[in-house]
Scaffold this active site. Structure first.
Site, short mmCIF file in Angstrom:
data_model
loop_
_atom_site.label_atom_id
_atom_site.label_comp_id
_atom_site.label_asym_id
_atom_site.label_seq_id
_atom_site.Cartn_x
_atom_site.Cartn_y
_atom_site.Cartn_z
N TYR A 129 0.82 -1.22 0.00
CA TYR A 129 0.00 0.00 0.00
C TYR A 129 0.86 1.26 0.00
O TYR A 129 0.38 2.35 -0.29
CB TYR A 129 -0.94 0.02 1.21
CG TYR A 129 -2.06 -1.01 1.15
CD1 TYR A 129 -2.24 -1.83 0.05
CD2 TYR A 129 -2.94 -1.17 2.21
CE1 TYR A 129 -3.24 -2.78 0.01
CE2 TYR A 129 -3.96 -2.12 2.18
CZ TYR A 129 -4.10 -2.92 1.06
OH TYR A 129 -5.10 -3.85 1.03
N LYS A 163 3.41 -15.39 2.62
CA LYS A 163 3.34 -16.18 1.39
C LYS A 163 4.78 -16.50 0.99
O LYS A 163 5.23 -16.18 -0.12
CB LYS A 163 2.59 -15.36 0.32
CG LYS A 163 2.24 -16.11 -0.94
CD LYS A 163 1.17 -17.17 -0.76
CE LYS A 163 0.97 -17.92 -2.06
NZ LYS A 163 0.19 -19.15 -1.92
N ASP A 188 -11.08 -8.36 7.80
CA ASP A 188 -12.48 -8.21 7.36
C ASP A 188 -13.18 -9.57 7.32
O ASP A 188 -14.34 -9.69 7.70
CB ASP A 188 -12.56 -7.56 5.97
CG ASP A 188 -12.65 -6.05 6.05
OD1 ASP A 188 -12.45 -5.51 7.17
OD2 ASP A 188 -12.92 -5.40 5.03
N ASP A 222 -5.43 -6.64 5.92
CA ASP A 222 -6.64 -5.93 5.48
C ASP A 222 -7.73 -6.96 5.14
O ASP A 222 -8.88 -6.86 5.59
CB ASP A 222 -6.26 -5.10 4.23
CG ASP A 222 -7.34 -4.11 3.85
OD1 ASP A 222 -8.35 -4.03 4.56
OD2 ASP A 222 -7.17 -3.42 2.82
N ASP A 246 -3.12 -18.19 1.94
CA ASP A 246 -4.28 -18.90 1.37
C ASP A 246 -4.80 -19.93 2.36
O ASP A 246 -6.02 -20.07 2.56
CB ASP A 246 -3.93 -19.54 0.01
CG ASP A 246 -2.52 -20.11 -0.04
OD1 ASP A 246 -1.75 -19.92 0.92
OD2 ASP A 246 -2.18 -20.76 -1.04
#
Ligand code: NAD
Length: 356
Positions: free
Chosen positions: A142, A191, A251, A247, A223
């Site tokens: 980001y 990852k 959620d 992020d 994942d």
């Protein structure tokens, strides 16, 4: 002791839920003999209307000298057509940056009384879960280099995920410190089977873990983590992860609790300074009707007491009062099974206050 709090009520339901939270905080102040000094400042759409920008200098300065910041929510349809640098939501990114808030703490708690609102089956939920996501907030993709290139084949766009050892070390330390006060388990999500940045992330997290021998550390690929939080959320205590993965995962976890109006969050920087806010937005569809659920903001104040002011007993008092209100069956519109039986923002605040 005196505690200085910058208050950003924001837009939509922001002012309604913040008023409820301040009512509770002031009552805690009376009961435990603390003085909370509030300084109300503007950010978001309401600031744009007055100053022509969502995050005025006055607000940044007031937040910098405060001991903590309490924020409601920003945004609304009125400001949707503004250019991106003027949009209300920019105020939150700007505040995080200006205050150096690199750690986002998002508890995902399933309240027993609300377990029927979770999309998960009761046999998966068991007696509930209590996950805390510690997300890196000021680095990664980001904030990395980005751009658009043009060549013979047309346009291509890129965003770079980059983490320094320092950035990983400080967020890992935050996660282990939180784990020490909870169930002493950290799951670091990356990852590293594909990404170089994740391989560095994992190496640094392992180094930091050596300073916390009592804390159990395990690693999951993102994942797999996305599947595991649905398959068996009870296995998690702290989830430590990067800006992008955090992020998405936070959620996902909040949806499992079945109640967006219930969850608080904290963004912390060096020395415990923090910004505390509910995870929900400004809910323009119900703004001004006095029916918003104030619990997420009230629990944000509890996080402020515990994390910025080291007032754990006072924080627990608020959390216990919220639990009791839910156990006794009090519900705002978002969590009521039958909306006709729901109570208003002010009534919910009053009930919680009466249980403190
Ligand atoms: P939202 O969280 O505002 O609302 C989603 C749904 O949940 C709505 O139906 C709303 O009525 C309900 N809801 C949310 N909080 C509630 C509460 N406390 N009590 C009862 N019901 C509640 O998300 P959205 O609709 O996607 O966004 C609305 C605006 O908020 C947008 O402008 C968005 O950019 C902004 N937003 C701000 C923040 C923030 O300030 N941190 C976060 C998310 C969205």
């Amino acid at each position: 002791m005196d505690y200085k709090i910058a208050v950003v009520k924001g837009d939509g339901i922001g002012p309604e839920v913040v008023d409820g939270a301040i009512d509770i905080l002031s009552y805690i102040g009376e009961k435990f003999n603390h003085k909370f000094i509030y300084n109300e400042v503007l950010a978001g759409g309401s600031a744009y209307d007055v100053y022509g920008q969502p995050l005025p200098r006055e607000t940044i300065d007031a937040c910098k000298i405060a001991d903590a910041v309490l924020l409601g929510a920003v945004g609304g349809t009125k400001w949707d057509s503004l250019p991106s640098d003027k949009r209300p939501e920019r105020a939150i990114l700007g505040l995080r940056k200006e205050l150096g808030l690199y750690a986002n703490i998002r508890p995902g708690i399933l309240f027993n009384a609300l377990s029927e609102s979770s999309p998960l089956k009761s046999e998966v939920l068991g007696d509930g879960f209590d996950i805390c996501v510690v997300r890196e907030l000021t680095g990664g993709i980001y904030f990395g280099e980005r751009g658009i290139k043009e060549n013979d084949l047309g346009k291509s766009a890129y965003d770079i995920e980059e983490y320094s050892e320092m950035e990983v070390r400080r967020i890992a330390k935050t996660a282990f410190e939180f784990a020490m006060k909870r169930n002493k388990k950290v799951t670091s999500v990356d990852k590293s089977n594909v990404l170089e940045s994740s391989r560095l992330w994992r190496k640094v997290v392992e180094e930091v873990s050596k300073d916390y021998p009592e804390v159990e550390l395990n690693h999951l690929y993102v994942d797999n983590a996305a599947m595991q939080v649905i398959r068996d959320p009870k296995q998690f205590d702290i989830i430590l992860t990067s800006n992008l993965f955090g992020d998405i995962l936070s959620d996902e976890i909040s949806v499992l609790t079945g109640s967006i109006g219930m969850l608080p969050s904290a963004s912390l920087g060096q020395g415990g300074k923090g910004l505390f806010e509910p995870i929900h937005g400004s809910a323009p569809d119900i703004a001004g009707q006095g029916k918003a659920n104030p619990i997420a903001t009230i629990l944000s104040v509890a996080m402020m007491l515990r994390n910025s002011f080291n007032l754990g007993q006072e924080a627990s008092c608020i959390e216990a009062a919220v639990n009791r209100a839910l156990d006794e069956g009090y519900r705002t519109c978002d969590i009521a099974r039958n909306e006709e039986n729901s109570i208003s923002t002010k009534e919910m605040t009053k009930v919680i206050k009466s249980y403190i």
